[in-house]
Design an enzyme around this catalytic site. Structure first.
Site, PDB file in Angstrom:
ATOM      1  N   ASP A   1      -0.206  -3.696   6.491  1.00  0.00           N
ATOM      2  CA  ASP A   1      -0.821  -3.149   7.701  1.00  0.00           C
ATOM      3  C   ASP A   1      -2.302  -3.511   7.819  1.00  0.00           C
ATOM      4  O   ASP A   1      -3.051  -2.830   8.519  1.00  0.00           O
ATOM      5  CB  ASP A   1      -0.692  -1.619   7.707  1.00  0.00           C
ATOM      6  CG  ASP A   1       0.730  -1.146   7.968  1.00  0.00           C
ATOM      7  OD1 ASP A   1       1.615  -1.997   8.181  1.00  0.00           O
ATOM      8  OD2 ASP A   1       0.953   0.077   7.933  1.00  0.00           O
TER       9      ASP A   1
ATOM     10  N   HIS B   1       1.436   4.012   1.945  1.00  0.00           N
ATOM     11  CA  HIS B   1       2.000   4.807   3.033  1.00  0.00           C
ATOM     12  C   HIS B   1       3.525   4.891   2.922  1.00  0.00           C
ATOM     13  O   HIS B   1       4.193   3.927   2.561  1.00  0.00           O
ATOM     14  CB  HIS B   1       1.579   4.238   4.393  1.00  0.00           C
ATOM     15  CG  HIS B   1       0.163   4.561   4.736  1.00  0.00           C
ATOM     16  ND1 HIS B   1      -0.557   3.892   5.706  1.00  0.00           N
ATOM     17  CD2 HIS B   1      -0.699   5.495   4.228  1.00  0.00           C
ATOM     18  CE1 HIS B   1      -1.778   4.390   5.784  1.00  0.00           C
ATOM     19  NE2 HIS B   1      -1.888   5.372   4.902  1.00  0.00           N
TER      20      HIS B   1
ATOM     21  N   HIS C   1       4.813  -4.497  11.034  1.00  0.00           N
ATOM     22  CA  HIS C   1       5.194  -3.735  12.230  1.00  0.00           C
ATOM     23  C   HIS C   1       5.315  -4.657  13.443  1.00  0.00           C
ATOM     24  O   HIS C   1       4.577  -5.639  13.562  1.00  0.00           O
ATOM     25  CB  HIS C   1       4.172  -2.645  12.544  1.00  0.00           C
ATOM     26  CG  HIS C   1       4.152  -1.519  11.573  1.00  0.00           C
ATOM     27  ND1 HIS C   1       4.975  -0.409  11.687  1.00  0.00           N
ATOM     28  CD2 HIS C   1       3.409  -1.325  10.456  1.00  0.00           C
ATOM     29  CE1 HIS C   1       4.733   0.418  10.689  1.00  0.00           C
ATOM     30  NE2 HIS C   1       3.786  -0.113   9.926  1.00  0.00           N
TER      31      HIS C   1
ATOM     32  N   HIS D   1      -7.445  -0.326   5.765  1.00  0.00           N
ATOM     33  CA  HIS D   1      -6.385   0.552   6.262  1.00  0.00           C
ATOM     34  C   HIS D   1      -6.161   1.665   5.236  1.00  0.00           C
ATOM     35  O   HIS D   1      -6.134   2.850   5.572  1.00  0.00           O
ATOM     36  CB  HIS D   1      -5.121  -0.270   6.486  1.00  0.00           C
ATOM     37  CG  HIS D   1      -3.940   0.506   6.955  1.00  0.00           C
ATOM     38  ND1 HIS D   1      -3.899   1.112   8.197  1.00  0.00           N
ATOM     39  CD2 HIS D   1      -2.745   0.768   6.367  1.00  0.00           C
ATOM     40  CE1 HIS D   1      -2.728   1.722   8.344  1.00  0.00           C
ATOM     41  NE2 HIS D   1      -2.017   1.533   7.243  1.00  0.00           N
TER      42      HIS D   1
ATOM     43  N   ASP E   1       6.015   4.918   4.934  1.00  0.00           N
ATOM     44  CA  ASP E   1       6.920   4.008   5.636  1.00  0.00           C
ATOM     45  C   ASP E   1       6.967   2.632   4.980  1.00  0.00           C
ATOM     46  O   ASP E   1       7.701   1.747   5.429  1.00  0.00           O
ATOM     47  CB  ASP E   1       6.537   3.878   7.124  1.00  0.00           C
ATOM     48  CG  ASP E   1       5.156   3.296   7.349  1.00  0.00           C
ATOM     49  OD1 ASP E   1       4.239   3.631   6.585  1.00  0.00           O
ATOM     50  OD2 ASP E   1       4.992   2.495   8.298  1.00  0.00           O
ATOM     51  N   HIS E   2       6.212   2.468   3.870  1.00  0.00           N
ATOM     52  CA  HIS E   2       6.263   1.241   3.074  1.00  0.00           C
ATOM     53  C   HIS E   2       6.821   1.486   1.676  1.00  0.00           C
ATOM     54  O   HIS E   2       7.167   0.527   0.992  1.00  0.00           O
ATOM     55  CB  HIS E   2       4.864   0.630   2.965  1.00  0.00           C
ATOM     56  CG  HIS E   2       4.314   0.179   4.279  1.00  0.00           C
ATOM     57  ND1 HIS E   2       4.168  -1.135   4.623  1.00  0.00           N
ATOM     58  CD2 HIS E   2       3.883   0.888   5.350  1.00  0.00           C
ATOM     59  CE1 HIS E   2       3.671  -1.226   5.847  1.00  0.00           C
ATOM     60  NE2 HIS E   2       3.488  -0.006   6.306  1.00  0.00           N
TER      61      HIS E   2
ATOM     62  N   HIS F   1       0.848  -1.193   0.000  1.00  0.00           N
ATOM     63  CA  HIS F   1       0.000   0.000   0.000  1.00  0.00           C
ATOM     64  C   HIS F   1       0.881   1.240   0.000  1.00  0.00           C
ATOM     65  O   HIS F   1       2.100   1.148   0.068  1.00  0.00           O
ATOM     66  CB  HIS F   1      -0.971  -0.007   1.182  1.00  0.00           C
ATOM     67  CG  HIS F   1      -0.337   0.105   2.537  1.00  0.00           C
ATOM     68  ND1 HIS F   1       0.416  -0.891   3.098  1.00  0.00           N
ATOM     69  CD2 HIS F   1      -0.372   1.106   3.468  1.00  0.00           C
ATOM     70  CE1 HIS F   1       0.829  -0.517   4.296  1.00  0.00           C
ATOM     71  NE2 HIS F   1       0.360   0.696   4.544  1.00  0.00           N
TER      72      HIS F   1
END
Length: 271
Positions: free
Chosen positions: A143, A67, A181, A121, A69-70, A65
């Site tokens: 996530d 975001h 995570h 999410h 941090d990915h 996805h």
């Protein structure tokens, strides 16, 4: 008479590369060819360091996805390794070279993955599932599903997320769950607030605490473990329904209402 030659059998290994405070960038590598794939590289630097240390050649990037941090490490990795990037069709990820939608397949390093769309999410979220990996099925779920929990609803709604989680819960019970995570202890603390009498949960808390005390990851989990201990996969269980009603101080009409109640409770929960 010449003896027949035997070729070494490749074994796909899966290791976590730690990033930021609690992200895991999963690295799959073939111990014969030394080829590697990484999942959700939010930061390129720890990935490059790991690849260099293990003398691995990056051949692809998988994204669940949008975001940051990915996805934040994609540009640097692509600039250095010139590899394809597989992921969802999304207005937020320009670097995707191969788009994946529900039921699309991806063959890489001898593994065949099927794409599962799991919005909630984010709206573009996908998971990748492989049945024939060494040691049993594997799932990279970003996530959406966490060990003991699930992702916050940043873009989707409770019905959407519950549907996505139900889809994952229907996978083979021995599926290893590689989420992105290290949230496990916090998630299990909330799960304990929901189901304090769940003995499987008590055992899991003890095991996870021991792993973290040793500095070890609590992942991967399994679908069977999540079904037994994760409240977000247990919205049909009487104990979870009763706690949702108690927290809501009202009736819960169905599993979606139960899920919405405990997700909202979790959003404001502190140990």
């Amino acid at each position: 008479m010449l003896e027949p030659t035997t070729q070494p059998i490749a074994m796909i290994q899966i290791i976590p590369i730690s990033a930021f405070d609690d992200n895991y960038i999963w690295c799959l590598y073939d111990d014969i060819s030394q080829q590697a794939v990484v999942v959700d590289p939010g930061d390129a630097k720890p990935v490059i360091a790991a690849l260099d240390a293990m003398q691995l050649d990056l051949v692809a990037i998988l994204i669940t996805h949008h975001h940051f941090d990915h996805t934040g490490g994609i540009d640097e990795l692509v600039a250095q390794y010139k590899v394809p990037v597989y992921g969802p069709r999304s207005d937020h990820i320009d670097q995707i070279t191969h788009h994946l939608a529900e039921s699309d397949t991806l063959s890489i390093m001898g593994l065949d993955f099927i794409t599962l769309e799991v919005p909630g999410h984010t709206l573009d979220h996908i998971a990748l599932y492989c049945e024939q990996a060494d040691g049993g099925p594997i799932l990279f779920c970003g996530d959406t599903l966490f060990a003991g929990g699930c992702g916050r609803l940043f873009e989707g709604n409770p019905a959407m997320m519950l549907s996505s989680l139900t889809k994952l819960a229907e996978l083979s019970a021995d599926t290893r769950v590689y989420c992105a995570h290290e949230y496990t202890l916090a998630n299990l603390a909330f799960a304990n607030a929901v189901e304090p009498d769940n003995q499987a949960l008590q055992q899991r808390i003890s095991q996870a605490t021991g792993l973290r005390q040793q500095g070890l990851p609590t992942l991967p989990s399994t679908i069977a473990t999540e079904i037994a201990t994760n409240p977000f996969l247990r919205c049909h269980q009487t104990a979870v329904i009763d706690r949702a009603k108690q927290h809501r101080q009202d009736d819960c009409a169905d599993s979606t209402a139960v899920f919405a109640t405990i997700r909202g409770w979790k959003d404001n929960f502190s140990v």
